[in-house]
Design a protein around this motif. Structure first.
Motif, short mmCIF file in Angstrom:
data_model
loop_
_atom_site.label_atom_id
_atom_site.label_comp_id
_atom_site.label_asym_id
_atom_site.label_seq_id
_atom_site.Cartn_x
_atom_site.Cartn_y
_atom_site.Cartn_z
N LYS A 259 0.84 -1.07 -0.34
CA LYS A 259 0.28 0.39 0.35
C LYS A 259 0.67 1.43 -0.20
O LYS A 259 0.46 2.23 -0.72
CB LYS A 259 -0.81 -0.18 0.85
CG LYS A 259 -1.83 1.43 1.00
CD LYS A 259 -3.47 0.65 2.30
CE LYS A 259 -4.42 -0.03 1.26
NZ LYS A 259 -5.31 -0.19 2.98
N GLU B 238 -9.79 6.70 -2.98
CA GLU B 238 -10.42 5.87 -2.10
C GLU B 238 -10.79 4.80 -2.77
O GLU B 238 -10.78 4.03 -1.13
CB GLU B 238 -12.02 7.14 -2.01
CG GLU B 238 -12.02 8.36 -2.37
CD GLU B 238 -12.85 8.95 -3.16
OE1 GLU B 238 -13.47 8.18 -3.46
OE2 GLU B 238 -13.01 9.95 -2.87
N VAL B 239 -10.28 4.33 -3.57
CA VAL B 239 -10.46 2.19 -3.49
C VAL B 239 -9.52 1.83 -2.91
O VAL B 239 -9.54 1.01 -2.45
CB VAL B 239 -10.58 2.51 -5.73
CG1 VAL B 239 -10.48 1.09 -5.54
CG2 VAL B 239 -11.31 3.05 -6.15
N ALA C 233 -8.24 2.48 -0.76
CA ALA C 233 -8.37 2.64 1.24
C ALA C 233 -9.68 1.54 1.23
O ALA C 233 -9.61 1.05 2.35
CB ALA C 233 -8.78 3.90 1.86
N THR C 234 -10.01 1.41 0.16
CA THR C 234 -10.62 -0.21 0.92
C THR C 234 -10.28 -1.83 0.60
O THR C 234 -10.43 -2.70 0.42
CB THR C 234 -12.07 -0.18 -0.26
OG1 THR C 234 -11.79 -0.29 -1.29
CG2 THR C 234 -12.94 0.75 -0.49
N CYS C 235 -9.24 -1.85 0.20
CA CYS C 235 -8.34 -2.68 -0.30
C CYS C 235 -7.59 -3.17 0.53
O CYS C 235 -6.73 -2.78 1.28
CB CYS C 235 -7.37 -2.87 -1.71
SG CYS C 235 -8.11 -1.94 -2.91
N ASP C 236 -7.80 -3.90 1.12
CA ASP C 236 -7.23 -5.46 2.23
C ASP C 236 -6.43 -5.87 2.11
O ASP C 236 -5.04 -6.68 2.75
CB ASP C 236 -7.88 -5.92 2.94
CG ASP C 236 -9.62 -5.13 3.86
OD1 ASP C 236 -8.82 -4.87 3.96
OD2 ASP C 236 -10.61 -5.78 3.76
N GLN D 26 -6.08 -8.03 -4.07
CA GLN D 26 -7.82 -7.54 -4.10
C GLN D 26 -7.52 -5.39 -4.62
O GLN D 26 -8.22 -5.25 -5.63
CB GLN D 26 -8.24 -7.12 -3.00
CG GLN D 26 -9.30 -6.48 -2.34
CD GLN D 26 -9.67 -6.79 -1.88
OE1 GLN D 26 -9.64 -5.95 -0.19
NE2 GLN D 26 -11.26 -7.46 -0.54
N ARG E 155 -9.44 -4.17 -8.00
CA ARG E 155 -10.04 -3.24 -7.83
C ARG E 155 -9.68 -2.05 -8.10
O ARG E 155 -10.34 -0.63 -8.87
CB ARG E 155 -10.31 -2.75 -6.44
CG ARG E 155 -11.63 -3.95 -5.56
CD ARG E 155 -11.60 -3.46 -4.13
NE ARG E 155 -12.22 -4.38 -3.73
CZ ARG E 155 -12.66 -4.68 -2.44
NH1 ARG E 155 -12.29 -3.68 -1.66
NH2 ARG E 155 -13.60 -5.73 -2.12
#
Length: 341
Positions: A67, A96-97, A99-102, A106, A110
């Protein structure tokens, strides 16, 4: 631009119209370099390319610190060009996208989907803008327009902003002729706009920038139609250098002036055009043409890429959300749902 799941191809616009060369990019830094060096230009296309650059960054990461690596690449992309707000809008969307990835995998999926979505949304916005623009043009008899720089498929997701409106006029048989400013110093009007229009059989006349006044004085041109790289909360517009002088000329000759740009070009955080950072480029762009010196060696050069056209000189701003007539801060806030603090 062409996305191939694991690399991005950009058409090298510096070589048009003589050569059509597609350059492959596999890293975010390569995309940033191409944006900085004008391989790709035009505010919407810069934003889309940057989004794909983030997707490429995700593909290059490793399990440790993936990240942080992507975030570092987004900073590199953000520093490539300072004026076109679409760049920062696209990067914020991608952030923003992210931030949703773990997981790294992923993020790879995404972020690629998000970049493709930004590309598709821009094309849809171009088509919507063309429709909105024609509702403003009440003269159904064929008329001529004048445009500046390049705002067509090369500068966007595939149809065009200002040039998209011109395409629609041609499709509706409302267009008599397009006058295209050559657009010094990069000559986007002669190399790119005239190339796009000629390929599609749209009647185009190329002119030196300094000939615009003489053309407008003849009364044939009903609209000057341009794009934008940033629009502020009061309706001021930053666009390719020379746009401001066109707006002054248009007002003097009673020719209407239209700005066409996606909502991603609007920066409601800036109150006026005085706050827009204006990119300054190397003076060699003015002093040389393809490496041939055309000015005295060592002469001082003023080479801003953009200028700011005051809202008071603009008759209409067109985005995919609709039209703002005689733009001001009230009209901008109404269309973009911004309330005065």
């Amino acid at each position: 631009m062409r996305w191939h799941d694991d690399f991005l191809e950009l058409l090298d616009q510096r070589l048009l119209p003589a050569d059509e060369v597609w350059l492959p990019h596999t890293t975010a830094s390569e995309v940033a370099t191409s944006i900085r060096n004008m391989v790709v230009r035009g505010a919407p296309a810069i934003g889309i390319s940057a989004a794909y650059g983030v997707a490429l960054s995700a593909l290059q990461t490793t399990d440790n610190g993936w990240k942080q690596m992507i975030e570092a690449d987004m900073q590199v992309l953000a520093e490539s060009r300072p004026t076109a707000v679409n760049l920062f809008w696209a990067l914020n969307r991608m952030r923003e996208v992210l931030a949703t990835c773990d997981t790294r995998h992923q993020a790879q999926r995404r972020l690629a989907e998000a970049a493709i979505g930004i590309h598709g949304d821009d094309l849809a916005a171009n088509l919507a803008m063309a429709g909105h623009a024609l509702t403003v043009m009440d003269d159904r008899a064929p008329f001529s327009v004048l445009t500046h720089c390049n705002t067509g498929a090369l500068a966007t997701g595939g149809y065009g902003t200002a040039l998209g409106v011109i395409r629609r006029l041609h499709e509706e048989k409302m267009l008599k002729r397009v006058y295209a400013d050559e657009t010094r110093p990069w000559l986007q009007g002669s190399r790119l706009t005239a190339w796009e229009l000629a390929r599609e059989g749209i009647p185009v006349t190329l002119n030196a920038d300094g000939a615009a006044a003489a053309i407008l004085s003849r009364g044939e041109v009903k609209w000057v139609i341009v794009g934008a790289d940033r629009i502020t909360a009061n309706g001021d517009v930053a666009n390719k250098i020379g746009t401001y002088s066109l707006a002054v000329l248009a007002r003097h000759h009673k020719v209407r002036f239209m700005v066409v740009a996606p909502a991603s070009t609007v920066d409601m955080s800036l109150e006026s055009g005085q706050e827009i950072p204006i990119e300054q480029r190397d003076g060699l762009e003015i002093c040389e043409i393809k490496g041939i010196q055309i000015a005295p060696v060592g002469v001082d050069v003023f080479n801003p890429v953009f200028d700011v056209t005051p809202a008071s000189l603009i008759d209409a701003i067109v985005t995919e959300r609709g039209v703002i007539h005689e733009p001001d801060i009230s009209g901008m806030r109404t269309l973009f749902n911004e309330r005065k603090p």
